[in-house]
Design a protein around this motif. Structure first.
Motif, PDB file in Angstrom:
ATOM      1  N   LYS A 708      13.134 -27.543  33.512  1.00 46.75           N
ATOM      2  CA  LYS A 708      12.292 -27.365  32.333  1.00 46.75           C
ATOM      3  C   LYS A 708      11.505 -26.055  32.400  1.00 46.75           C
ATOM      4  N   ALA A 709      11.307 -25.550  33.600  1.00 44.75           N
ATOM      5  CA  ALA A 709      10.573 -24.305  33.779  1.00 44.75           C
ATOM      6  C   ALA A 709      10.980 -23.708  35.111  1.00 44.75           C
ATOM      7  N   ALA A 710      10.611 -22.435  35.312  1.00 45.83           N
ATOM      8  CA  ALA A 710      10.934 -21.755  36.565  1.00 45.83           C
ATOM      9  C   ALA A 710       9.769 -20.849  36.951  1.00 45.83           C
ATOM     10  N   PHE A 711       9.508 -20.777  38.248  1.00 43.06           N
ATOM     11  CA  PHE A 711       8.497 -19.869  38.775  1.00 43.06           C
ATOM     12  C   PHE A 711       9.229 -18.671  39.378  1.00 43.06           C
ATOM     13  N   ILE A 712       9.029 -17.503  38.771  1.00 40.24           N
ATOM     14  CA  ILE A 712       9.759 -16.306  39.156  1.00 40.24           C
ATOM     15  C   ILE A 712       8.753 -15.209  39.468  1.00 40.24           C
ATOM     16  N   GLU A 713       9.014 -14.459  40.536  1.00 40.92           N
ATOM     17  CA  GLU A 713       8.157 -13.341  40.885  1.00 40.92           C
ATOM     18  C   GLU A 713       8.074 -12.377  39.705  1.00 40.92           C
ATOM     19  N   ALA A 714       6.885 -11.825  39.494  1.00 36.78           N
ATOM     20  CA  ALA A 714       6.614 -11.034  38.294  1.00 36.78           C
ATOM     21  C   ALA A 714       7.622  -9.914  38.048  1.00 36.78           C
ATOM     22  N   PRO A 715       7.983  -9.096  39.056  1.00 38.26           N
ATOM     23  CA  PRO A 715       8.963  -8.042  38.774  1.00 38.26           C
ATOM     24  C   PRO A 715      10.318  -8.607  38.345  1.00 38.26           C
ATOM     25  N   LEU A 716      10.746  -9.696  38.985  1.00 41.71           N
ATOM     26  CA  LEU A 716      12.026 -10.300  38.623  1.00 41.71           C
ATOM     27  C   LEU A 716      11.938 -10.996  37.276  1.00 41.71           C
ATOM     28  N   ALA A 717      10.782 -11.595  36.989  1.00 46.85           N
ATOM     29  CA  ALA A 717      10.597 -12.244  35.687  1.00 46.85           C
ATOM     30  C   ALA A 717      10.657 -11.223  34.555  1.00 46.85           C
ATOM     31  N   THR A 718      10.158 -10.023  34.811  1.00 44.43           N
ATOM     32  CA  THR A 718      10.230  -8.973  33.797  1.00 44.43           C
ATOM     33  C   THR A 718      11.678  -8.668  33.448  1.00 44.43           C
ATOM     34  N   VAL A 719      12.517  -8.585  34.463  1.00 48.70           N
ATOM     35  CA  VAL A 719      13.942  -8.331  34.220  1.00 48.70           C
ATOM     36  C   VAL A 719      14.576  -9.496  33.465  1.00 48.70           C
ATOM     37  N   PHE A 720      14.266 -10.710  33.873  1.00 46.99           N
ATOM     38  CA  PHE A 720      14.855 -11.889  33.225  1.00 46.99           C
ATOM     39  C   PHE A 720      14.443 -11.968  31.756  1.00 46.99           C
ATOM     40  N   LEU A 721      13.150 -11.778  31.493  1.00 51.12           N
ATOM     41  CA  LEU A 721      12.666 -11.876  30.108  1.00 51.12           C
ATOM     42  C   LEU A 721      13.152 -10.710  29.256  1.00 51.12           C
ATOM     43  N   THR A 722      13.445  -9.592  29.884  1.00 52.87           N
ATOM     44  CA  THR A 722      14.022  -8.474  29.141  1.00 52.87           C
ATOM     45  C   THR A 722      15.451  -8.774  28.732  1.00 52.87           C
ATOM     46  N   LYS A 723      16.165  -9.391  29.634  1.00 57.88           N
ATOM     47  CA  LYS A 723      17.569  -9.701  29.335  1.00 57.88           C
ATOM     48  C   LYS A 723      17.698 -10.866  28.368  1.00 57.88           C
ATOM     49  N   TYR A 724      16.817 -11.839  28.447  1.00 59.18           N
ATOM     50  CA  TYR A 724      16.878 -13.020  27.579  1.00 59.18           C
ATOM     51  C   TYR A 724      15.570 -13.103  26.778  1.00 59.18           C
ATOM     52  N   CYS A 725      15.305 -12.063  26.017  1.00 59.77           N
ATOM     53  CA  CYS A 725      13.997 -11.965  25.359  1.00 59.77           C
ATOM     54  C   CYS A 725      13.825 -12.952  24.219  1.00 59.77           C
ATOM     55  N   LYS A 726      14.918 -13.398  23.587  1.00 56.88           N
ATOM     56  CA  LYS A 726      14.795 -14.266  22.421  1.00 56.88           C
ATOM     57  C   LYS A 726      14.686 -15.747  22.774  1.00 56.88           C
ATOM     58  N   GLY A 727      15.082 -16.093  23.988  1.00 55.79           N
ATOM     59  CA  GLY A 727      15.140 -17.510  24.306  1.00 55.79           C
ATOM     60  C   GLY A 727      14.064 -18.018  25.236  1.00 55.79           C
ATOM     61  N   TYR A 728      13.326 -17.101  25.928  1.00 53.40           N
ATOM     62  CA  TYR A 728      12.381 -17.537  26.947  1.00 53.40           C
ATOM     63  C   TYR A 728      11.103 -16.715  26.862  1.00 53.40           C
ATOM     64  N   THR A 729      10.066 -17.285  27.417  1.00 49.55           N
ATOM     65  CA  THR A 729       8.779 -16.599  27.490  1.00 49.55           C
ATOM     66  C   THR A 729       8.026 -17.125  28.692  1.00 49.55           C
ATOM     67  N   HIS A 730       6.937 -16.470  29.022  1.00 51.39           N
ATOM     68  CA  HIS A 730       6.099 -16.976  30.118  1.00 51.39           C
ATOM     69  C   HIS A 730       4.764 -17.427  29.548  1.00 51.39           C
ATOM     70  N   SER A 731       4.180 -18.398  30.185  1.00 55.96           N
ATOM     71  CA  SER A 731       2.917 -18.966  29.717  1.00 55.96           C
ATOM     72  C   SER A 731       2.031 -19.253  30.911  1.00 55.96           C
ATOM     73  N   GLY A 732       0.780 -19.544  30.624  1.00 61.74           N
ATOM     74  CA  GLY A 732      -0.164 -19.844  31.694  1.00 61.74           C
ATOM     75  C   GLY A 732      -0.572 -18.587  32.439  1.00 61.74           C
ATOM     76  N   PRO A 733      -1.419 -18.726  33.445  1.00 57.50           N
ATOM     77  CA  PRO A 733      -1.906 -17.562  34.199  1.00 57.50           C
ATOM     78  C   PRO A 733      -0.845 -17.049  35.166  1.00 57.50           C
ATOM     79  N   SER A 734      -1.034 -15.818  35.601  1.00 61.94           N
ATOM     80  CA  SER A 734      -0.186 -15.243  36.642  1.00 61.94           C
ATOM     81  C   SER A 734      -0.839 -15.503  37.995  1.00 61.94           C
ATOM     82  N   PHE A 735      -0.071 -16.074  38.921  1.00 58.96           N
ATOM     83  CA  PHE A 735      -0.588 -16.356  40.257  1.00 58.96           C
ATOM     84  C   PHE A 735      -0.467 -15.081  41.098  1.00 58.96           C
TER      85      PHE A 735
END
Length: 880
Positions: A708-735
């Motif tokens: 239902k969700a994934a915890f991804i390191e910020a630099p890697l999450a940036t790449v993931f959200l760039t590639k799949y920008c229409k289907g996913y987003t991040h929410s909540g605070p950054s740890f």
């Protein structure tokens, strides 16, 4: 101690224990001393103790006898001499020896016979005091000198040192643990521990050890040994060109406390060296008297010595004799023959008097640790005292009250380094050996944007290394003040294993998407992070279902809404006013006409279309307004649609607590530190966690609802959200954990230099350029997401409004002028003109007095011209 040694010592002990003590024949007020009189330290101690016994006897009119035995630094010989002093000479206490090897054997004997042993060895373990209760440390502990050395290292920003020590217990126990702790407090480390053979070992062993150090990288050497070995080390280092530029030598007190005794030949090998030296006040009258007498007697006794002044070892031996002498004096003011054994031990531990060194007081059977050290620089035929270091105050030029203190040694007198003072040594260099190229481990990253390893088709059969991490490293080394030869080596294991390989000396550094976490500092040290730290919660998006009741008002500002309404009403009024005489439905009661006017105002699709309008003026106003209304309605529709689209999606998971409450499955990066963080810190159930490696694996897991969700390191999450920008987003605070950095050996000089280079990249904008060029290679542009959703204001439509108002106003003016004023004005004008013309004509005839009648068949005879003309004009105007 080997087996033979133990057997020998056991035999001697048995002989001693079963020997008769009744025929001692010795004096009751004897103090024994065991030292190595063949060394300069022993020479000074022997003379100082003799002077102390003489001064004590003269002062108290006593007969305290001192018997000195020469152990020649042999532990078993020291043990035999201790037994002889106790049994034969009836010594009530024994002073010395200096080395730990001798002290522990003598302490064993002293505790068995209840004879206090005042050891000159500076570091006595606490367990030794418990094991041998009659062992007393009669010299100050010098463990604080390691803090002084660490402060020197910190002053020049050296990150690693090499410790050279004499391979005997006396020097091993007294330096390593304290130096390691002190360096840890300043983020420096001991790069290498080098155990050196004793001074009487073959010179070839020392030569080989120093040759190996010469080929290494570290250039900061801390030497802790006897003076005899130190002189051989410096002489050998001189022949190997290790007393040249960029080399740093720091000597401990065991060497510098005897620097006054070094002849001009040996001191020439030590030029440019630094050291910490024990401090004691030499300004008192008592010390000055002792100093003069000591120099005279020492010169007579040892004429071969070039220097005759006493050092710290002499004054502490002098104080030790006075300690035992004062403890032996009874209440009558004379030496008591009963003051032996436990009684003497207790009196010694109660000592409280001003000695030559400092205040003599024992704490836990030890003198207090030294807290002040001098910082010296070997120059010329002697040394310069640059200043002082104290535990609480740092560096200072003097030890006087109110002296200015500094945190860095740079504020003291300038150091004369080897080969001159111009350049401060950087403390390290590239290895002189042929293997100077750094082996850099590169991980096999699953995010190719950071590290890509491709097989090279060249004849060398190597690999090509590309990616954001690689490019940043290549850019950073351009800012280093020296060339950095390196080679990349691919590593296929885990990231922890890769970092640990530095500790195992398999690699000299690690470059890649390696997160900076605390546990990895056990194996390596990291540069400044070149990415933002953080752990992001990523989840799919969904349509929003929340009611947006007033969202329809947001496309326009309040001013825009008000002005649009006013112009609507005005244009409706103009059309109604012009067309009311031609359209029956526009007439009627007042309320009906008001309703019709408002209907015309706000209905852009008029029921009264242009072809039904009877006036060109109303058609002109309507055409312009319809055009303006079209633009406004289309702009409103587009803006509202954009807003509805923007508000259309939201994250399916809002925060961590929702995931834990619903027991939802969660993904994380495979092989990363995230799993431990999720379980130990955030409190997730390990059974609900699944790891993934690539962006495609994350996407597939979301699609088949494995997570239902994934915890991804910020630099890697940036790449993931760039590639799949229409289907996913991040929410909540950054740890705020992690962040990628480059790993180097602990204490490596590359760490601060590389960190500085990365900061320069960031400050100059190159890091952002590389990030945009490499991470953003997987571009997924959502056209809706880049539109401007700002509310539309009057600034966008004022010209259209002016045109509409202008055209409607013009139509209204023309209509009013034409329909209400033009025909009436013409009738009145003609009437007035005819009337005036007739009156003027009549008046003209009267003035000429020519009244006449005309005979007109149509009008009749004798009719007057003027009245007839006036009547005709009036009748004609009336008909009009």
């Amino acid at each position: 101690m080997d087996t033979l040694g133990f057997l020998f010592f056991a035999f001697v002990s048995l002989v001693f224990l079963f020997s008769s003590k009744a025929n001692g024949g010795g004096k009751e007020d004897v103090i024994g001393a065991i030292i190595d009189t063949s060394s300069r330290v022993g020479e000074e101690e022997s003379l100082a103790m003799e002077m102390a016994a003489e001064d004590f006897n003269n002062h108290f009119n006593q007969t305290l006898h001192l018997i000195v035995k020469d152990s020649q630094s042999q532990p078993f010989q020291a043990a035999l001499m201790a037994m002889d002093l106790i049994e034969t000479e009836r010594a009530k206490a024994i002073l010395g020896p200096n080395s730990w090897e001798e002290a522990k054997l003598v302490a064993e004997i002293g505790s068995g016979t209840q004879t206090p042993i005042l050891s000159f060895h500076e570091t006595t373990p606490n367990w030794a005091i418990e094991k041998w209760p009659f062992l007393i440390q009669a010299s100050s502990d010098h463990c604080n000198q390691m803090k002084a050395i660490a402060a020197i290292v910190q002053s020049w920003k050296w990150r690693q040192v090499t410790l050279l020590y004499e391979d005997v217990d006396s020097y091993v126990n007294g330096v390593f643990p304290y130096l390691s702790d002190a360096l840890y407090g300043i983020d420096a480390v001991i790069a290498e521990l080098v155990a050196l053979p004793s001074a009487d070992s073959p010179s070839s062993l020392l030569f080989d050890a120093l040759m190996r150090l010469r080929e290494g990288q570290c250039r900061v050497f801390i030497l802790h040994s006897s003076l005899e070995l130190a002189l051989k080390i410096f002489e050998t280092a001189k022949t190997l060109d290790m007393m040249e530029k960029d080399f740093v030598w720091i000597a401990t007190h065991s060497i510098t406390d005897m620097v006054h005794s070094i002849d001009h030949v040996n001191i020439s090998y030590m030029q440019g060296g630094l050291g910490v030296k024990s401090y004691f006040s030499d300004s008192g009258d008592y010390y000055k008297s002792f100093y003069k007498r000591f120099r005279k007697r020492f010169q007579v006794r040892h004429p071969h010595e070039e220097n005759h002044e006493p050092g710290i070892f002499a004054v502490q031996a002098y104080d030790a004799v006075w300690t035992v002498g004062l403890a032996s004096i009874g209440g009558s003011g004379s030496i008591s023959t009963d003051m032996r054994g436990q009684n003497l031990l207790e009196k010694i531990l109660e000592s409280d008097f001003n000695g030559l060194t400092s205040q003599i007081q024992f704490i836990d059977q030890k003198l207090p640790a030294t807290k002040i050290f001098g910082v010296i620089n070997i120059v010329g035929r002697s040394y310069r005292e640059l200043g002082f270091w104290s535990e609480n105050m740092g560096f200072s030029e003097t030890v006087e009250m109110g002296a200015k203190n500094f945190s860095s040694m740079e504020n003291l007198e300038p150091v004369i380094w080897p080969k001159g003072p111009k350049t401060t040594p950087k403390g390290w260099t590239f290895p002189i050996s042929s293997s100077a190229t750094l082996r850099i481990g590169v991980p096999t990253s699953t995010f190719k944007q950071f590290v890509t390893v491709e097989k090279d088709n060249s004849p060398h059969q190597g690999n090509n290394y590309t990616g954001f991490s690689i490019e940043v490293f290549k850019a950073a080394i351009e800012y280093l003040p020296y060339p950095l030869p390196y080679e990349f080596v691919n590593f296929t294991g885990s990231y922890d294993d890769l970092v640990q390989s530095i500790y195992l000396k398999e690699f000299d550094a690690v470059v890649g998407d390696v997160a900076i976490i605390s546990k990895r500092y056990k194996w390596a040290e990291f540069s400044h992070p070149y990415t933002e730290p953080g752990l992001l919660l990523v989840s799919p998006v969904r349509l929003q279902t929340r009611d947006k009741a007033w969202l329809f008002m947001r496309p326009f500002t309040i001013t825009m809404w008000l002005l649009t309404g006013i112009i609507n009403i005005f244009n409706g009024f103009v059309v109604w006013f012009i067309e009311r005489n031609h359209c029956p439905e526009l007439k009627g009661p007042l309320l009906n006409q008001i309703g019709t006017l408002l209907w015309l105002a706000f209905n852009t699709l008029f029921s009264l279309h242009g072809e039904k309008m009877h006036s060109n003026l109303s058609r002109m106003a309507m055409v312009v307004w319809l055009f303006v209304a079209l633009v406004i309605t289309q702009s409103y529709t587009a803006s509202l649609t954009s807003m509805l689209t923007l508000q259309k999606f939201e994250a399916t998971v809002k925060d961590v607590e929702v995931l834990k409450a619903t027991q939802a499955p969660v993904g994380y990066g495979k092989g990363s530190y995230v799993e431990a963080y999720l379980i130990d810190v955030l409190g997730f159930n390990s059974k609900l966690l699944t790891n993934y490696r690539t962006p495609e694996e994350y996407d597939q897991a979301f699609r088949n609802q494995s997570i239902k969700a994934a915890f991804i390191e910020a630099p890697l999450a940036t790449v993931f959200l760039t590639k799949y920008c229409k289907g996913y987003t991040h929410s909540g605070p950054s740890f705020k954990i992690g962040g990628f950095g480059y790993a180097f050996p602990s204490g490596s000089q590359f760490v601060p230099d590389m960190s500085e280079a990365i900061l320069k990249l960031s400050e100059q904008g190159r890091l952002r350029e590389l990030e945009n060029g490499m991470i953003a290679s997987e571009t997924c542009v959502d056209e809706d997401s880049i539109k401007d959703y700002s509310t539309l204001s009057l600034n966008s439509f004022w010209l259209l409004f002016m045109i509409s108002i202008g055209s409607s106003t013009m139509a209204l003016i023309i209509y009013v002028f034409h329909k209400l004023n033009f025909e009436e004005l013409m009738v009145e004008y003609l009437t007035v003109w005819v009337f005036i013309s007739a009156v003027i004509k009549q008046r003209w005839h009267q003035r000429r007095q020519l009244p006449r009648r005309v005979s007109d068949p149509e009008i009749g005879p004798h009719a007057e011209i003027c009245p007839s003309a006036s009547s005709f004009a009036i009748q004609g105007l009336a008909r009009h």
